[in-house]
Design a protein around this motif. Structure first.
Motif, mmCIF file in Angstrom:
data_model
loop_
_atom_site.group_PDB
_atom_site.id
_atom_site.type_symbol
_atom_site.label_atom_id
_atom_site.label_comp_id
_atom_site.label_asym_id
_atom_site.label_seq_id
_atom_site.Cartn_x
_atom_site.Cartn_y
_atom_site.Cartn_z
ATOM 1 N N ALA A 63 0.843 -1.193 0.000
ATOM 2 C CA ALA A 63 0.000 0.000 0.000
ATOM 3 C C ALA A 63 0.877 1.240 0.000
ATOM 4 O O ALA A 63 1.860 1.319 0.739
ATOM 5 N N GLU A 64 0.534 2.199 -0.860
ATOM 6 C CA GLU A 64 1.147 3.521 -0.803
ATOM 7 C C GLU A 64 0.146 4.479 -0.178
ATOM 8 O O GLU A 64 -0.963 4.657 -0.697
ATOM 9 N N LEU A 65 0.533 5.129 0.896
ATOM 10 C CA LEU A 65 -0.337 6.057 1.614
ATOM 11 C C LEU A 65 0.014 7.484 1.211
ATOM 12 O O LEU A 65 1.088 7.987 1.528
ATOM 13 N N GLY A 66 -0.916 8.126 0.518
ATOM 14 C CA GLY A 66 -0.643 9.431 -0.063
ATOM 15 C C GLY A 66 -0.027 9.265 -1.436
ATOM 16 O O GLY A 66 1.025 9.797 -1.740
ATOM 17 N N CYS A 67 -0.726 8.539 -2.294
ATOM 18 C CA CYS A 67 -0.160 8.145 -3.596
ATOM 19 C C CYS A 67 -0.231 9.249 -4.629
ATOM 20 O O CYS A 67 0.387 9.137 -5.693
ATOM 21 N N GLY A 68 -0.999 10.331 -4.361
ATOM 22 C CA GLY A 68 -1.120 11.389 -5.354
ATOM 23 C C GLY A 68 -1.635 10.855 -6.671
ATOM 24 O O GLY A 68 -2.622 10.117 -6.719
ATOM 25 N N THR A 69 -0.941 11.175 -7.746
ATOM 26 C CA THR A 69 -1.387 10.734 -9.074
ATOM 27 C C THR A 69 -0.840 9.372 -9.462
ATOM 28 O O THR A 69 -0.998 8.946 -10.605
ATOM 29 N N ASP A 88 -5.196 7.834 -1.222
ATOM 30 C CA ASP A 88 -4.994 9.274 -1.073
ATOM 31 C C ASP A 88 -6.250 9.909 -0.501
ATOM 32 O O ASP A 88 -7.368 9.483 -0.801
ATOM 33 N N VAL A 89 -6.042 10.940 0.321
ATOM 34 C CA VAL A 89 -7.163 11.617 0.959
ATOM 35 C C VAL A 89 -7.939 12.482 -0.033
ATOM 36 O O VAL A 89 -9.101 12.815 0.194
ATOM 37 N N ALA A 90 -7.302 12.853 -1.156
ATOM 38 C CA ALA A 90 -7.934 13.711 -2.153
ATOM 39 C C ALA A 90 -8.535 12.852 -3.258
ATOM 40 O O ALA A 90 -7.812 12.234 -4.037
ATOM 41 N N ASP A 91 -9.843 12.829 -3.340
ATOM 42 C CA ASP A 91 -10.500 11.973 -4.321
ATOM 43 C C ASP A 91 -10.158 12.376 -5.754
ATOM 44 O O ASP A 91 -10.030 11.515 -6.637
ATOM 45 N N ALA A 92 -9.969 13.682 -6.000
ATOM 46 C CA ALA A 92 -9.616 14.111 -7.358
ATOM 47 C C ALA A 92 -8.253 13.580 -7.763
ATOM 48 O O ALA A 92 -8.017 13.290 -8.943
ATOM 49 N N GLY A 106 -3.385 -4.867 -11.494
ATOM 50 C CA GLY A 106 -2.969 -5.183 -10.135
ATOM 51 C C GLY A 106 -2.889 -4.010 -9.190
ATOM 52 O O GLY A 106 -2.204 -4.081 -8.159
ATOM 53 N N ILE A 107 -3.606 -2.896 -9.510
ATOM 54 C CA ILE A 107 -3.634 -1.742 -8.618
ATOM 55 C C ILE A 107 -5.086 -1.394 -8.303
ATOM 56 O O ILE A 107 -5.929 -1.321 -9.207
ATOM 57 N N MET A 108 -5.367 -1.153 -7.042
ATOM 58 C CA MET A 108 -6.672 -0.655 -6.618
ATOM 59 C C MET A 108 -6.467 0.741 -6.041
ATOM 60 O O MET A 108 -5.632 0.945 -5.164
ATOM 61 N N TRP A 109 -7.233 1.712 -6.545
ATOM 62 C CA TRP A 109 -7.110 3.101 -6.125
ATOM 63 C C TRP A 109 -8.210 3.425 -5.120
ATOM 64 O O TRP A 109 -9.401 3.242 -5.416
ATOM 65 N N LEU A 110 -7.840 3.913 -3.948
ATOM 66 C CA LEU A 110 -8.770 4.115 -2.844
ATOM 67 C C LEU A 110 -8.641 5.529 -2.284
ATOM 68 O O LEU A 110 -7.536 5.984 -1.974
ATOM 69 N N SER A 111 -9.759 6.226 -2.156
ATOM 70 C CA SER A 111 -9.726 7.574 -1.591
ATOM 71 C C SER A 111 -10.262 7.549 -0.161
ATOM 72 O O SER A 111 -11.214 6.846 0.152
ATOM 73 N N SER A 129 5.244 5.467 2.013
ATOM 74 C CA SER A 129 4.701 6.808 1.844
ATOM 75 C C SER A 129 5.841 7.725 1.430
ATOM 76 O O SER A 129 6.896 7.731 2.066
ATOM 77 N N ILE A 130 5.632 8.501 0.373
ATOM 78 C CA ILE A 130 6.641 9.436 -0.126
ATOM 79 C C ILE A 130 6.084 10.844 0.034
ATOM 80 O O ILE A 130 5.233 11.273 -0.751
ATOM 81 N N TYR A 131 6.502 11.535 1.087
ATOM 82 C CA TYR A 131 5.903 12.828 1.437
ATOM 83 C C TYR A 131 4.373 12.697 1.440
ATOM 84 O O TYR A 131 3.662 13.596 0.997
ATOM 85 N N GLY A 132 3.885 11.592 1.941
ATOM 86 C CA GLY A 132 2.456 11.319 1.907
ATOM 87 C C GLY A 132 1.842 11.347 3.290
ATOM 88 O O GLY A 132 2.000 12.316 4.043
ATOM 89 N N ALA A 133 1.146 10.272 3.649
ATOM 90 C CA ALA A 133 0.408 10.254 4.910
ATOM 91 C C ALA A 133 1.316 10.354 6.125
ATOM 92 O O ALA A 133 0.896 10.851 7.170
#
Length: 232
Positions: A63-69, A88-92, A106-111, A129-133
């Protein structure tokens, strides 16, 4: 597909979601950036470690927390991951990631807020997390949630800026300037020793740090941190 995790957001998450949703909307008419060729933990390409920090990813749930784009998460399936979760916390932002990387399996995107989203995931082998959560969410909320979701022996890896000289640690506020507006963001900055104590308090072990300084001796230092949930 993207999935929203319902429920009111904590104050820091709500503020940050507003700002990063605005960034995503501002970028909507811009061409998407090229995909990454190297896993970057800092804002200075080629400086610091790469994907090797995460170890062998064959068959791993990550899991990447704060995945951005989603540029980093999109690199992982080619390294044999079983499943990747981009959170990512930002749904957009999640919608951007979904559009840009829909061809990558193999990726699931979750807001949603990372601690809440983690509670609905299966056990993880790696959480990063890379400058993320780990930068934008209170450690007291996010670290227990990560520890609970990692498998025994599972790896946590993250990057965050250390405090600048004279800057206090803890919760800080800044602003993003978007289309003439100033939108507040909340982040959390700690020294390496403070991160060590925070991680130990939540039961993590095997804690290590890579210190990456800004080019030309700038004021910023990024900490790349790894820790594990113990086997017992």
């Amino acid at each position: 597909m993207a999935r929203c995790v319902a429920g009111p957001l904590p104050v820091d998450a709500a503020s940050n979601a507003t700002a990063w949703n605005a960034v995503a909307l501002d970028e909507a008419t811009s061409p998407p950036p090229d995909g990454l060729t190297r896993f970057e933990w800092t804002g200075w390409p080629g400086r610091g470690p790469g994907l090797e920090i995460l170890g062998d990813l064959t068959g791993a749930r990550v899991a990447e927390l704060g995945c951005g784009t989603g540029e980093h998460a999109a690199l992982l399936p080619r390294h044999g991951t079983r499943q990747v979760y981009g959170v990512d916390v930002a749904d957009a932002r999640i919608q951007q990631a979904r559009r840009r990387w829909r061809h990558v399996p193999g990726i699931m995107w979750l807001s949603g807020d990372a601690p809440a989203v983690l509670g609905g995931l299966p056990p993880l082998d790696v959480c990063y997390s890379i400058y993320g959560a780990l930068w934008y969410a209170a450690p007291a909320r996010v670290l227990p949630a990560i520890h609970a979701r990692l498998m025994p022996g599972g790896l946590l890896a993250f990057s965050a800026n250390a405090p600048r000289a004279g800057e206090p640690s803890g919760q800080r506020a800044d602003n993003l300037a978007i289309n003439g507006m100033r939108l507040p963001v909340i982040y959390y900055t700690h020294t390496a020793e403070e991160w060590r104590q925070l991680l130990l308090a939540q039961g993590f072990t095997d804690i290590s740090f890579v210190h990456v300084t800004a080019p030309q001796s700038g004021p910023y230092k990024t900490l790349v941190v790894t820790a594990r949930r113990p086997h017992n």
